[in-house]
Write an enzyme that holds these catalytic residues in place. Structure first.
Site, PDB file in Angstrom:
ATOM      1  N   GLY A   1      74.590  52.808  10.351  1.00 15.57           N
ATOM      2  CA  GLY A   1      74.128  51.415  10.450  1.00 15.57           C
ATOM      3  C   GLY A   1      73.826  50.916  11.855  1.00 15.57           C
ATOM      4  O   GLY A   1      73.813  49.712  12.084  1.00 15.57           O
ATOM      5  N   SER A   2      73.510  51.820  12.795  1.00 21.86           N
ATOM      6  CA  SER A   2      73.227  51.322  14.155  1.00 21.86           C
ATOM      7  C   SER A   2      71.907  50.532  14.186  1.00 21.86           C
ATOM      8  O   SER A   2      71.781  49.576  14.952  1.00 21.86           O
ATOM      9  CB  SER A   2      73.224  52.459  15.176  1.00 21.86           C
ATOM     10  OG  SER A   2      72.103  53.281  14.999  1.00 21.86           O
ATOM     11  N   ASN A   3      70.950  50.893  13.344  1.00 24.66           N
ATOM     12  CA  ASN A   3      69.709  50.103  13.276  1.00 24.66           C
ATOM     13  C   ASN A   3      69.968  48.741  12.641  1.00 24.66           C
ATOM     14  O   ASN A   3      69.404  47.744  13.078  1.00 24.66           O
ATOM     15  CB  ASN A   3      68.613  50.856  12.519  1.00 24.66           C
ATOM     16  CG  ASN A   3      67.898  51.852  13.419  1.00 24.66           C
ATOM     17  OD1 ASN A   3      67.162  51.460  14.321  1.00 24.66           O
ATOM     18  ND2 ASN A   3      68.145  53.137  13.195  1.00 24.66           N
TER      19      ASN A   3
ATOM     20  N   MET B   1      68.840  56.707   2.841  1.00 23.91           N
ATOM     21  CA  MET B   1      68.420  58.078   2.606  1.00 23.91           C
ATOM     22  C   MET B   1      68.133  58.354   1.121  1.00 23.91           C
ATOM     23  O   MET B   1      68.467  59.421   0.605  1.00 23.91           O
ATOM     24  CB  MET B   1      69.464  59.061   3.173  1.00 23.91           C
ATOM     25  CG  MET B   1      69.741  58.866   4.647  1.00 23.91           C
ATOM     26  SD  MET B   1      68.241  58.744   5.672  1.00 23.91           S
ATOM     27  CE  MET B   1      68.134  60.412   6.284  1.00 23.91           C
TER      28      MET B   1
ATOM     29  N   ILE C   1      65.016  58.243  -1.902  1.00 22.28           N
ATOM     30  CA  ILE C   1      63.576  58.091  -2.128  1.00 22.28           C
ATOM     31  C   ILE C   1      63.383  57.053  -3.243  1.00 22.28           C
ATOM     32  O   ILE C   1      64.054  57.114  -4.275  1.00 22.28           O
ATOM     33  CB  ILE C   1      62.949  59.453  -2.493  1.00 22.28           C
ATOM     34  CG1 ILE C   1      63.071  60.379  -1.269  1.00 22.28           C
ATOM     35  CG2 ILE C   1      61.493  59.296  -2.922  1.00 22.28           C
ATOM     36  CD1 ILE C   1      62.669  61.796  -1.520  1.00 22.28           C
ATOM     37  N   LEU C   2      62.500  56.105  -2.986  1.00 22.54           N
ATOM     38  CA  LEU C   2      62.258  55.044  -3.965  1.00 22.54           C
ATOM     39  C   LEU C   2      61.146  55.472  -4.924  1.00 22.54           C
ATOM     40  O   LEU C   2      60.215  56.181  -4.532  1.00 22.54           O
ATOM     41  CB  LEU C   2      61.863  53.756  -3.228  1.00 22.54           C
ATOM     42  CG  LEU C   2      62.966  53.220  -2.302  1.00 22.54           C
ATOM     43  CD1 LEU C   2      62.397  52.210  -1.317  1.00 22.54           C
ATOM     44  CD2 LEU C   2      64.110  52.616  -3.106  1.00 22.54           C
TER      45      LEU C   2
ATOM     46  N   ASN D   1      60.089  51.019   7.034  1.00 28.07           N
ATOM     47  CA  ASN D   1      61.026  52.121   7.267  1.00 28.07           C
ATOM     48  C   ASN D   1      60.999  52.510   8.737  1.00 28.07           C
ATOM     49  O   ASN D   1      59.968  52.400   9.398  1.00 28.07           O
ATOM     50  CB  ASN D   1      60.600  53.329   6.417  1.00 28.07           C
ATOM     51  CG  ASN D   1      61.534  54.518   6.561  1.00 28.07           C
ATOM     52  OD1 ASN D   1      62.761  54.372   6.565  1.00 28.07           O
ATOM     53  ND2 ASN D   1      60.969  55.718   6.688  1.00 28.07           N
TER      54      ASN D   1
ATOM     55  N   HIS E   1      61.648  55.839  11.170  1.00 24.96           N
ATOM     56  CA  HIS E   1      61.785  57.299  11.051  1.00 24.96           C
ATOM     57  C   HIS E   1      61.866  57.907  12.460  1.00 24.96           C
ATOM     58  O   HIS E   1      61.098  57.521  13.344  1.00 24.96           O
ATOM     59  CB  HIS E   1      60.584  57.875  10.287  1.00 24.96           C
ATOM     60  CG  HIS E   1      60.697  59.350  10.077  1.00 24.96           C
ATOM     61  ND1 HIS E   1      61.524  59.899   9.113  1.00 24.96           N
ATOM     62  CD2 HIS E   1      60.129  60.387  10.733  1.00 24.96           C
ATOM     63  CE1 HIS E   1      61.451  61.221   9.189  1.00 24.96           C
ATOM     64  NE2 HIS E   1      60.605  61.547  10.150  1.00 24.96           N
TER      65      HIS E   1
ATOM     66  N   ASP F   1      57.304  58.935   4.003  1.00 19.11           N
ATOM     67  CA  ASP F   1      56.975  58.959   5.439  1.00 19.11           C
ATOM     68  C   ASP F   1      55.469  59.035   5.728  1.00 19.11           C
ATOM     69  O   ASP F   1      55.052  59.645   6.723  1.00 19.11           O
ATOM     70  CB  ASP F   1      57.695  60.134   6.145  1.00 19.11           C
ATOM     71  CG  ASP F   1      59.207  59.978   6.102  1.00 19.11           C
ATOM     72  OD1 ASP F   1      59.688  58.843   6.028  1.00 19.11           O
ATOM     73  OD2 ASP F   1      59.906  61.005   6.129  1.00 19.11           O
TER      74      ASP F   1
HETATM   75  C1  GAR Z   1      68.055  56.816  12.203  1.00 25.08           C
HETATM   76  O1  GAR Z   1      67.827  57.752  13.224  1.00 25.08           O
HETATM   77  C2  GAR Z   1      66.824  56.670  11.325  1.00 25.08           C
HETATM   78  O2  GAR Z   1      65.625  56.767  12.038  1.00 25.08           O
HETATM   79  C3  GAR Z   1      67.001  57.845  10.410  1.00 25.08           C
HETATM   80  O3  GAR Z   1      68.378  57.856  10.098  1.00 25.08           O
HETATM   81  C4  GAR Z   1      69.090  57.339  11.214  1.00 25.08           C
HETATM   82  C5  GAR Z   1      70.000  56.237  10.721  1.00 25.08           C
HETATM   83  O4  GAR Z   1      70.852  55.804  11.746  1.00 25.08           O
HETATM   84  N1  GAR Z   1      66.202  57.717   9.227  1.00 25.08           N
HETATM   85  C6  GAR Z   1      65.591  58.739   8.643  1.00 25.08           C
HETATM   86  O5  GAR Z   1      65.701  59.884   9.033  1.00 25.08           O
HETATM   87  C7  GAR Z   1      64.751  58.360   7.437  1.00 25.08           C
HETATM   88  N2  GAR Z   1      63.906  59.457   7.056  1.00 25.08           N
HETATM   89  P1  GAR Z   1      71.638  54.445  11.643  1.00 25.08           P
HETATM   90  O6  GAR Z   1      72.369  54.469  10.279  1.00 25.08           O
HETATM   91  O7  GAR Z   1      72.598  54.464  12.777  1.00 25.08           O
HETATM   92  O8  GAR Z   1      70.648  53.330  11.716  1.00 25.08           O
END
Ligand code: GAR
Length: 201
Positions: A11-13, A90, A92-93, A107, A109, A145
């Site tokens: 969940g850092s994003n 993670m 797929i919808l 999204n 990526h 993607d």
């Molecule tokens: C992030 O690096 C995001 O870009 C990636 O998962 C990580 C989640 O980190 N997403 C994918 O690879 C989607 N195909 P977070 O939980 O710390 O945000």
């Protein structure tokens, strides 16, 4: 613009979006709901920290993808959600779901799409011997993607980069471009012409 942020893990994003909202730099966007498909997702702690509602929708409670996505749609409608943000979600919808929210699902990526879609994008870039990689914010279409690109940032890959170090380098930029894209969308500064996105910064 009411956002639902969907997560599966760290969940850092999500945190970077919440922090942007707190600082007043998320434009007209408001995080209205957090949804996790994993009960133990570390990122769920941010719902308490930022006083936001969180709902857990685990896939094992549903018999099919369609059933899961129908429940997801119901929850999103109940909360009047305008835009869905996949922030490390993670799953797929289904095309049915995506079409209900076309150009309203964003999204993030960890590669410069269309290079290295799918899982372990940073590892794919290293294995390929790429000299640059980066991150992409895009609208979600039926194929994984592939949807129209909103913003990208590039990072250099050095000879001593590991999957971990490259992921960290990219993540720093993810935390900037995802909230920025949401701000621009909420302010009506993103328009789509066929596949091309026009950004007025
Ligand atoms: C992030 O690096 C995001 O870009 C990636 O998962 C990580 C989640 O980190 N997403 C994918 O690879 C989607 N195909 P977070 O939980 O710390 O945000």
């Amino acid at each position: 613009m009411r956002l639902a942020v969907l997560i599966s893990g760290r969940g850092s994003n999500l945190r970077s979006i919440l922090e942007s909202e707190r600082k007043g730099s998320l434009g007209k966007a408001i995080v209205s709901l957090i949804i996790s498909d994993k009960r133990d997702a570390k990122g769920l702690k941010y719902s308490k920290e930022y006083n936001k509602k969180a709902i857990i929708l685990e896939s094992n409670s549903y018999n099919s993808r369609e059933e899961y996505d129908n429940q997801l749609l119901k929850v999103l409608h109940e909360h009047d959600i305008d835009l869905i943000v996949l922030a490390g979600f993670m799953r797929i919808l289904t095309p049915f779901f995506v079409n209900k929210f076309i150009n309203r699902i964003v999204n993030i990526h960890p590669s410069l799409l269309p290079a290295f879609p799918g899982l372990n994008a940073q590892k794919q870039a290293l294995n390929h011997g790429s000299k640059i990689s980066g991150c992409t914010v895009h609208f979600v279409s039926e194929e994984v993607d592939v949807g129209p690109i909103i913003l990208q940032r590039a990072v250099d890959i050095s000879n001593d980069d590991t999957e971990e170090s490259l992921s960290q380098k990219i993540l720093k930029h993810e935390h900037e471009i995802l909230p920025l894209a949401l701000k621009l969308i909420s302010e009506g500064k993103i328009s789509i012409k066929e596949r091309n996105i026009i950004v007025e910064e």
